[in-house]
Design an enzyme around this catalytic site. Sequence first.
Site, short mmCIF file in Angstrom:
data_model
loop_
_atom_site.label_atom_id
_atom_site.label_comp_id
_atom_site.label_asym_id
_atom_site.label_seq_id
_atom_site.Cartn_x
_atom_site.Cartn_y
_atom_site.Cartn_z
N HIS A 1 -8.02 31.20 17.25
CA HIS A 1 -7.57 32.61 17.18
C HIS A 1 -8.68 33.49 16.61
O HIS A 1 -9.02 34.54 17.20
CB HIS A 1 -6.33 32.69 16.29
CG HIS A 1 -5.81 34.07 16.08
ND1 HIS A 1 -4.79 34.62 16.84
CD2 HIS A 1 -6.16 35.05 15.19
CE1 HIS A 1 -4.54 35.86 16.43
NE2 HIS A 1 -5.37 36.14 15.43
N GLU A 2 -9.24 33.07 15.50
CA GLU A 2 -10.29 33.88 14.86
C GLU A 2 -11.57 33.90 15.69
O GLU A 2 -12.29 34.89 15.69
CB GLU A 2 -10.58 33.35 13.45
CG GLU A 2 -9.40 33.43 12.50
CD GLU A 2 -8.88 34.85 12.32
OE1 GLU A 2 -9.67 35.80 12.46
OE2 GLU A 2 -7.67 35.01 12.03
N HIS B 1 -11.39 36.81 18.03
CA HIS B 1 -11.83 38.06 17.41
C HIS B 1 -13.35 38.10 17.29
O HIS B 1 -13.99 39.12 17.60
CB HIS B 1 -11.21 38.17 16.00
CG HIS B 1 -9.73 38.39 15.99
ND1 HIS B 1 -9.10 39.34 16.75
CD2 HIS B 1 -8.74 37.77 15.28
CE1 HIS B 1 -7.80 39.31 16.52
NE2 HIS B 1 -7.55 38.36 15.64
#
Length: 453
Positions: free
Chosen positions: A22-23, A26
């Site tokens: 997920h990170e 980003h």
Amino acid sequence: MSDLLGSIWWMIVALGVLVTFHEFGHYWVARRCGVKVLRFSVGFGKPLWSRRDRHGTEFAVAAIPLGGYVKMLDEAEGNVPASQLGQAFNRKPVLQRIAVVAAGPIANLVLCVALLWAMFVLGKQDFSATLGNVKGIAAEAGFQRGDRLLRIGDRDIATWTEATMALTKSAIDAADVPVRVETAEGRIQSRTLPLSRLPVGFDQENATTLAGLAWRHWQTPAVIGEVSPGGPADGRLKTGDLVTAVDGQPVSDFSQISPLVQALGERGGNAMVEVDRAGERLALELAPRRMRDPQTGTEYWGLGLASPKTRELPPYDAIQQFGLLAAVPAAFRETGKLATDALGMMRRMLTGDASLKNISGPITIARTANVTAKRGADWFLYFLALLSLSLAIINLLPIPVLDGGHLLYYLIELVKGSPLSERAMVTGQYVGLALLAGLMGLAFYNDILRLVT
């Protein structure tokens, strides 16, 4: 203790994989948009290991392995040198900020598809949706032992897992659902399961059982685990005997013995109990006797028999497996079905149709991680895919402090042409924290309640 340690370990593994991906979403998009990333941390707290790349980004593994974060250069986080203002997140056009924030949930969606693809290539083992004992409204609707469910409503069914989800949704909606089955004799028939007849406020986690359905793999072999001293069967039957018939009625499941014995007792007289004892076929004449359940105090006709205290599940009898290319559309289809089911359940909870008991927290996640890891790589991949999808959906909720809340702010900015005031954003953050704290509290409460009950 081993289950506790296993649950903790596999939850750390699961969250580590999902949050890191997920990170990374980003991080990757932020870098493509020219945003300076200060730190990419797996875990929270004091770094246990770190290194810095040539772009100045610190990559770290921290002490608390329950999450992670990406820290970007941003004037809201502190002073930014004038020479680096062009790399600050808050100075980027709103569409780029939207892309950076949305990249995290999108990464989890991509990961979900990839995990399901790997699962289908390996082969997802499961149990077929074949019925065992049938009673109640299901029996009244014509369902019988040995029926294999092929289609429920508008969805084709390949496994017990799919059947349980489809029936639970219909039960929550109080809908009478059409079901196509293949009988034990191989005939294709259509029946209607009247789930609207379930009582108001029924336990939604046990909807299929309340409807009178039990699955074939739930069956306990009719092996005698214990013979009560002084009971009707004492000295006649032995531990390990396999009961094959009672009064001429075939027996394939331990739960079938009690109703047959109860009927014999009410009728009166002796009955022939046929057993297989280490390959030797025996027929013994026994007379049921009035007995009392020590836990409930209720009386019943019995022989003084108990099933084994533990048993192993039968071998899986359904597998979903595809080749490398065929697994790609299969993974997308499965992701679509899981997303539809998850969003449908959220809608039902918001309208009050589905119980809030369906919300699970970290304790349930940890226990499920351990159970699926023990079942095999295919089940653990399925669990990770479902958790990754859930993480994507939850993060897209329009709640401040979540990615969805930030996207809401940026969409408002896009429409009105200027950012929201700092006061409005701070107020939103407090509201978001309160909502998130309430949701987490409810999840913990449900987890503890499951442990207690």
